[in-house]
Design an enzyme around this catalytic site. Structure first.
Site, short mmCIF file in Angstrom:
data_model
loop_
_atom_site.label_atom_id
_atom_site.label_comp_id
_atom_site.label_asym_id
_atom_site.label_seq_id
_atom_site.Cartn_x
_atom_site.Cartn_y
_atom_site.Cartn_z
N ARG A 10 3.85 -57.07 -20.63
CA ARG A 10 3.35 -56.89 -22.00
C ARG A 10 4.29 -57.55 -22.99
O ARG A 10 5.50 -57.40 -22.90
CB ARG A 10 3.25 -55.40 -22.32
CG ARG A 10 2.48 -55.10 -23.57
CD ARG A 10 2.47 -53.61 -23.85
NE ARG A 10 1.49 -52.86 -23.06
CZ ARG A 10 0.17 -52.89 -23.27
NH1 ARG A 10 -0.33 -53.65 -24.23
NH2 ARG A 10 -0.63 -52.16 -22.53
N GLY A 30 8.91 -48.29 -23.84
CA GLY A 30 10.34 -48.55 -23.94
C GLY A 30 10.73 -50.01 -23.77
O GLY A 30 11.64 -50.49 -24.45
N TYR A 86 -3.46 -54.84 -13.29
CA TYR A 86 -2.75 -53.94 -14.20
C TYR A 86 -3.11 -52.47 -13.93
O TYR A 86 -2.25 -51.67 -13.54
CB TYR A 86 -3.06 -54.33 -15.65
CG TYR A 86 -2.54 -53.38 -16.70
CD1 TYR A 86 -1.19 -53.35 -17.02
CD2 TYR A 86 -3.40 -52.51 -17.38
CE1 TYR A 86 -0.69 -52.47 -17.99
CE2 TYR A 86 -2.92 -51.64 -18.35
CZ TYR A 86 -1.57 -51.62 -18.65
OH TYR A 86 -1.10 -50.75 -19.60
N LYS A 378 17.14 -41.26 -26.82
CA LYS A 378 18.23 -41.96 -27.50
C LYS A 378 17.89 -42.19 -28.97
O LYS A 378 18.76 -42.13 -29.84
CB LYS A 378 18.51 -43.29 -26.80
CG LYS A 378 19.05 -43.09 -25.38
CD LYS A 378 19.50 -44.40 -24.73
CE LYS A 378 20.20 -44.08 -23.40
NZ LYS A 378 20.70 -45.29 -22.72
N ASP A 497 40.38 -68.36 15.27
CA ASP A 497 39.58 -67.24 15.77
C ASP A 497 39.09 -67.62 17.17
O ASP A 497 39.04 -68.80 17.52
CB ASP A 497 38.40 -67.02 14.81
CG ASP A 497 37.35 -66.12 15.39
OD1 ASP A 497 37.70 -65.00 15.82
OD2 ASP A 497 36.17 -66.53 15.43
N TYR A 498 38.74 -66.64 17.99
CA TYR A 498 38.34 -66.97 19.36
C TYR A 498 36.81 -67.10 19.50
O TYR A 498 36.28 -68.19 19.51
CB TYR A 498 38.91 -65.93 20.35
CG TYR A 498 38.65 -66.35 21.77
CD1 TYR A 498 39.44 -67.33 22.38
CD2 TYR A 498 37.60 -65.81 22.50
CE1 TYR A 498 39.17 -67.77 23.68
CE2 TYR A 498 37.32 -66.24 23.79
CZ TYR A 498 38.12 -67.22 24.38
OH TYR A 498 37.85 -67.65 25.65
N ASP A 678 34.44 -67.85 12.26
CA ASP A 678 32.98 -67.93 12.16
C ASP A 678 32.29 -66.72 11.55
O ASP A 678 31.16 -66.81 11.11
CB ASP A 678 32.37 -68.15 13.54
CG ASP A 678 32.47 -66.91 14.40
OD1 ASP A 678 33.61 -66.48 14.67
OD2 ASP A 678 31.43 -66.34 14.77
O1 LIG Z 1 2.63 -51.68 -20.91
P1 LIG Z 1 2.06 -50.30 -20.74
O2 LIG Z 1 1.31 -50.16 -19.48
O3 LIG Z 1 1.29 -49.90 -21.95
O4 LIG Z 1 3.27 -49.27 -20.64
C1 LIG Z 1 4.35 -49.23 -21.54
C2 LIG Z 1 5.69 -49.48 -20.85
O5 LIG Z 1 6.04 -48.33 -20.10
C3 LIG Z 1 7.14 -48.37 -19.23
O6 LIG Z 1 8.43 -48.24 -19.85
C4 LIG Z 1 9.66 -48.08 -19.17
O7 LIG Z 1 10.71 -48.76 -19.83
C5 LIG Z 1 11.58 -48.02 -20.67
C6 LIG Z 1 12.71 -48.93 -21.11
O8 LIG Z 1 13.43 -49.44 -20.06
C7 LIG Z 1 12.12 -46.78 -19.98
O9 LIG Z 1 12.87 -46.05 -20.94
C8 LIG Z 1 10.97 -45.94 -19.46
O10 LIG Z 1 11.50 -44.85 -18.72
C9 LIG Z 1 10.03 -46.76 -18.59
O11 LIG Z 1 8.92 -45.96 -18.26
C10 LIG Z 1 7.05 -49.60 -18.37
O12 LIG Z 1 8.16 -49.71 -17.51
C11 LIG Z 1 6.82 -50.88 -19.16
O13 LIG Z 1 6.68 -51.99 -18.29
C12 LIG Z 1 5.56 -50.72 -19.97
O14 LIG Z 1 5.34 -51.85 -20.76
O1 LIG Z 2 3.87 -43.66 -31.75
C1 LIG Z 2 4.77 -44.13 -31.09
C2 LIG Z 2 5.43 -43.39 -30.10
C3 LIG Z 2 6.44 -43.97 -29.39
N1 LIG Z 2 6.81 -45.25 -29.65
C4 LIG Z 2 7.93 -45.87 -28.91
O2 LIG Z 2 7.61 -46.00 -27.54
C5 LIG Z 2 8.83 -46.03 -26.80
C6 LIG Z 2 8.72 -45.17 -25.55
O3 LIG Z 2 9.72 -45.54 -24.66
P1 LIG Z 2 10.27 -44.61 -23.53
O4 LIG Z 2 11.38 -45.32 -22.89
O5 LIG Z 2 10.62 -43.28 -24.10
O6 LIG Z 2 9.08 -44.39 -22.48
P2 LIG Z 2 7.98 -45.38 -21.85
O7 LIG Z 2 6.76 -45.24 -22.67
O8 LIG Z 2 8.54 -46.73 -21.90
O9 LIG Z 2 7.75 -44.88 -20.46
C7 LIG Z 2 9.94 -45.56 -27.72
O10 LIG Z 2 10.75 -46.64 -28.10
C8 LIG Z 2 9.17 -45.01 -28.91
O11 LIG Z 2 9.85 -45.14 -30.14
C9 LIG Z 2 6.17 -45.98 -30.61
O12 LIG Z 2 6.51 -47.14 -30.84
N2 LIG Z 2 5.16 -45.40 -31.33
MG LIG Z 3 34.58 -65.15 15.74
#
Ligand SMILES: O=P(O)(O)OC[C@H]1O[C@H](O[C@H]2O[C@H](CO)[C@@H](O)[C@H](O)[C@H]2O)[C@H](O)[C@@H](O)[C@@H]1O
Ligand SMILES: O=c1ccn([C@@H]2O[C@H](COP(=O)(O)OP(=O)(O)O)[C@@H](O)[C@H]2O)c(=O)[nH]1
Ligand SMILES: [Mg+2]
Length: 724
Positions: A10, A30, A86, A378, A497-498, A678
């Site tokens: 994405r 994330g 997907y 975070k 080495d042998y 070797d």
């Molecule tokens: O692209 P989607 O199918 O809409 O899903 C959104 C993303 O979700 C996942 O996020 C992960 O990455 C975060 C940052 O490293 C991490 O904090 C979180 O625990 C993960 O779940 C997914 O890995 C992404 O590929 C997606 O785009």
């Molecule tokens: O209405 C929303 C709710 C969440 N987030 C963002 O979505 C991300 C979620 O990332 P996270 O690593 O917590 O989980 P993931 O969705 O990647 O598994 C965070 O940066 C949030 O700030 C956003 O942009 N809009």
């Molecule tokens: Mg040897």
């Protein structure tokens, strides 16, 4: 100039079709929010799916044009691809498996085929962008095959891979029909990163058990390269969240919400709608809080933001219904005219509104069943300027490894969760400030910029390391140089080495006696008083003595355990004990019993399990098992487990061919040095040699710390004859 090409399924921008036009919005999740802050630097580009099905060529061109202004390159996917690649393989096979929800996983050949085809599509898109100097950084589980595909097209490319979700235990990976292909796909990268050490450990174990590739210090030797594996906990753009929380817009929204909520205290939860996030369990725990502590009724509300996600996947759709029902039931049961227990939002919020919610909430509830990292945790920490507020965090989120000052809970333990909410609501301010302060320091320092920098530095290191492992072929020209130096010097040390170097391998190691040609060659070399010839071997001293003891050569036996300068007595490198054999030997015997053709070699201070004569496949499987078994048994001891050519050897750590060779270097101070070997154990010798020494690796795999390589024992003998 070299750029970084970021590749993920994405894009950080999501395009949506409204009746009259296309709208461009930031993506949730994330990966997009985390990396969104860094990719615009230095001419970098981001390749990925824009979330839109284009209608015609004109629209496609328009989208490309629009995105190019923001350094993005779209990969357009068809509806069938989104369904099979997907929603199918990525989110109905890989996602549930990697999050320990195998019961939800499906295994469809068509989905796999689409997964392969879309990874190929991404491969073409990346190759169209990347120049030979560019660094390619591939992200996440949707593109596990891409690193290998890119590698086949561009053998020299610099390729990094980062997995944003957990890497589960081997026991889950082994359930996947296409597991080996997936692992091989990842190994196309030069560096593979995970959020935590635990995920990395699971990956190394899966690679070991499914592909038979072992690792040392997170380095895996694949047939033509070294791949580095490491943990890089991802951070957030700290300042961006501090700024957003301090903005006028955020303060204004907060004031409005506060007015509506009056005195009610706020617990906040924000996630994508996903079964891995533990949303239903969280609702039940909140209900339990209201049951156990009726005093919180009308005093506390849960604000729950659930962002729509993957709603075409059956499990997600049914979870949506479950949540709707639960919220409805709990609210109906507990609400009063003036108080709502749960404020539930099923949509996404812009940054300023999220920031105002982070400000408003006293408690953040981040309780996933499994989560790669979880950035919401975070972001909440970064938003608390006054350090007041409590984070409740699941032990199974990657973030829990770092945020140990949160209230860490087991998300399936409803009672513990309810208690944690209560504890958070009554926690003294002083303690809140102390915990939040510690977490802020960490989140500030290990932000997303530091994360990128660290990953890139390791990627560069991985490349550098590959180059130092690249040896030159020993050509006639270099041989001439070697001979010239040889003849010009008078204190020469030849470390030979042998097995595998002077003689070839035999099914029965006791049959590898020296032949007449070799004996004459060694005799002739030792007759020159300027030469000192050292046989440096893993073999036991008795065998070496029986075969070569009549020659005036020095010996280093049992990989450095025993030493014998020519004409002297055998001596131990240092005092050693072999008590440990009583415990380790039965383990080896177990493997002998289970692996026909394998046997144990007893040396005085080491034990070796040989499997050259076993069925090749069975031998490899058992070797992996034994290695795991021994690694576990020898942890917290001063034993080391070493893999050689069809052998596994256990001995005291800290003694190897290199430490023994160093003793010879110090004693004789030679002005000409030649070391030939070797296998892996000879690398210790090469490492111990000064840079001017001639170090030569024998064999078809030319990767070594040695300077040169030759193909076979025949080449070695040919070279030695030229010295005469
Ligand atoms: O692209 P989607 O199918 O809409 O899903 C959104 C993303 O979700 C996942 O996020 C992960 O990455 C975060 C940052 O490293 C991490 O904090 C979180 O625990 C993960 O779940 C997914 O890995 C992404 O590929 C997606 O785009
Ligand atoms: O209405 C929303 C709710 C969440 N987030 C963002 O979505 C991300 C979620 O990332 P996270 O690593 O917590 O989980 P993931 O969705 O990647 O598994 C965070 O940066 C949030 O700030 C956003 O942009 N809009
Ligand atoms: Mg040897």
């Amino acid at each position: 100039m070299s750029r970084t090409i970021i590749v993920s399924n994405r894009l950080p921008t999501k395009i949506q079709r409204t009746e009259e036009s296309l709208t461009f919005q930031p993506s949730e999740g994330g990966l997009a929010t985390g990396l969104g802050s860094i990719y615009r630097q230095d001419g970098n580009v981001w390749v990925g799916w824009p979330g839109l099905f284009v209608e015609d060529a004109a629209e496609e061109e328009y989208v490309c044009e629009q995105l190019s202004h923001d350094s993005m390159v779209p990969v357009f996917l068809t509806e069938a691809e989104i369904r099979d690649f997907y929603e199918g393989f990525s989110n109905s096979t890989l996602w549930p498996t990697f999050h320990y929800f195998t019961q939800y996983a499906t295994y469809e050949q068509e989905h796999w085929d689409a997964y392969v085809a879309v990874n190929e599509k991404f491969c073409r898109a990346v190759l169209a962008q990347a120049g030979p100097e560019d660094t390619i950084w591939v992200h996440d589980y949707q593109l596990l095959l891409l690193p290998e595909m890119l590698r086949l097209e561009r053998p020299e490319a610099t390729i990094g891979f980062f997995l944003h979700i957990p890497f589960p235990s081997y026991e889950l990976i082994r359930v996947l029909p296409w597991r080996a292909e997936l692992l091989r796909g990842m190994l196309g990268a030069d560096l593979i990163g995970f959020h935590t050490f635990g995920y990395m450990r699971h990956f190394l174990s899966a690679v070991q058990q499914l592909l038979g590739l072992s690792s040392q210090n997170g380095q895996i030797d694949v047939p033509d390269r070294m791949v580095l594996v490491d943990a890089f906990p991802m951070g957030i753009d700290y300042k961006r969240y501090v700024r957003a929380a301090a903005s006028e817009a955020a303060k204004m929204h907060e004031a409005n919400y506060r007015e509506a909520l009056r005195e009610v205290r706020v617990i906040l939860s924000i996630d994508r709608l996903d079964y891995s996030k533990g949303i239903a369990q969280r609702l039940r725990a909140f209900e339990l809080l209201l049951q156990r502590y009726p005093e919180w009724r009308e005093q506390v509300s849960l604000i729950m933001v659930v962002v729509p996600s993957r709603d075409q996947v059956a499990q997600y759709a049914s979870l949506k219904e479950e949540i709707d029902e639960l919220v409805g039931r709990i609210n109906a049961q507990y609400r009063t005219i003036t108080w709502n227990p749960i404020h539930y939002f099923y949509r996404s919020f812009p940054l300023e509104e999220l920031a105002s919610l982070y400000r408003l909430a006293e408690v953040a509830l981040v309780t996933p069943m499994r989560d790669g990292m979880n950035l919401v945790a975070k972001e909440f920490v970064a938003s608390k300027a006054d350090k007041k507020g409590v984070l409740i965090l699941s032990e199974r989120a990657g973030a829990a490894r770092e945020l140990s000052d949160a209230l860490i809970i087991n998300p399936t333990d409803m009672g513990q969760l309810a208690e944690a909410m209560h504890d958070a609501l009554v926690m003294p301010e002083e303690e809140q400030v102390q915990r939040m302060g510690a977490m802020q320091a960490l989140v500030r320092q290990y932000n997303v910029f530091a994360w990128t920098k660290l990953f890139m530095a390791r990627l560069e290191y991985s490349k550098m390391k590959q180059h130092t492992m690249a040896t030159e072929k020993l050509t006639p020209a270099t041989t001439a140089g070697l001979l010239a130096e040889y003849h010009a010097t008078d204190q020469r040390l030849l470390l030979l080495d042998y097995d595998g170097t002077l003689t070839g391998f035999h099914a029965n190691p006791q049959r590898a006696q020296p032949d007449q040609e070799l004996l004459l060659l060694l005799r002739a070399l030792t007759e020159n008083p300027k030469n000192r010839v050292i046989i440096i071997s893993g073999r036991d001293r008795t065998t070496l003595e029986a075969w070569l003891g009549h020659l005036p050569v020095d010996f280093i036996a049992e990989h450095g355990v025993w030493l014998r300068p020519a004409g002297e007595e055998w001596q131990l490198f240092q005092t050693l004990n072999n008590e440990w054999m009583r415990e380790i030997r039965p383990v080896l015997e177990l493997y002998v019993a289970r692996t026909a053709g394998s046997f144990i070699e007893d040396k005085e201070y080491s034990l070796v399990w040989h499997y050259r004569r076993a069925d090749a496949e069975l031998g490899a499987v058992r070797a992996r098992d034994l290695l795991n078994h021994l690694t576990f048994m020898t942890s917290n001891s001063d034993l080391q487990v070493m893999e050689g050519n069809k052998v596994i050897e256990i001995k005291t750590a800290g003694i190897n061919k290199g430490t023994a060779a160093s003793r010879w270097l110090a004693t004789y101070q030679p002005n000409f040095m030649l070391a030939i070997g070797d296998d892996r154990t000879d690398e210790d010798t090469f490492r111990a040699m000064p840079p001017e020494a001639y170090t030569i690796k024998v064999g078809t795999d030319s990767r070594s710390l040695a300077r040169f390589h030759v193909a076979s024992t025949t080449d070695v003998r040919h070279l030695l004859r030229q010295l005469l």
